[in-house]
Design a protein around this motif. Structure first.
Motif: not given
Length: 120
Positions: A58-82
């Protein structure tokens, strides 16, 4: 208890990119969703992006197409590429995690926040 530690914030010029990371640690049983929120001075905190255990994003409208969220489930880590950052993206970005323990009892955790400043 679950601890969340963010990293990757900083100062970037308009049009630039940053990658935020959020590492979870502690007594983790099941983190079923991780998200990023931000709060700019004088404004309410808002959801930026969220990813569930099944990978639904899910993304805020203001960041759609620019930000990407990802997750490493094995390491319980999330990333936000902006990417294509704008001055209005300037805010304190905080990581959030929805957790359930072995009994299914939910709890919610926050990181300490990391400053992102977009300015020339």
């Amino acid at each position: 208890q679950v601890q969340l530690v963010e990293s990757g914030g900083g100062l970037v010029q308009p049009g630039g990119s940053l990658r935020l990371s959020c590492a979870a640690s502690g007594t983790i049983f099941n983190i079923y969703a991780m998200g990023w929120y931000r709060q700019a001075p004088g404004k309410q905190r808002e959801l930026v992006a969220r990813i569930t255990g099944g990978g639904t994003t899910t993304y805020a409208d203001s960041v759609k197409g620019r930000f990407t969220i990802a997750r490493d489930y094995a390491k319980d880590t999330s990333f936000l590429q902006m990417n294509s950052l704008k001055p209005e993206d300037t805010a304190v970005y905080s990581c959030n995690a929805d957790h359930r323990n072995r009994y299914g009892i939910p709890s919610n955790y926050w990181g300490q926040g990391t400053q992102v400043t977009v300015s020339s």
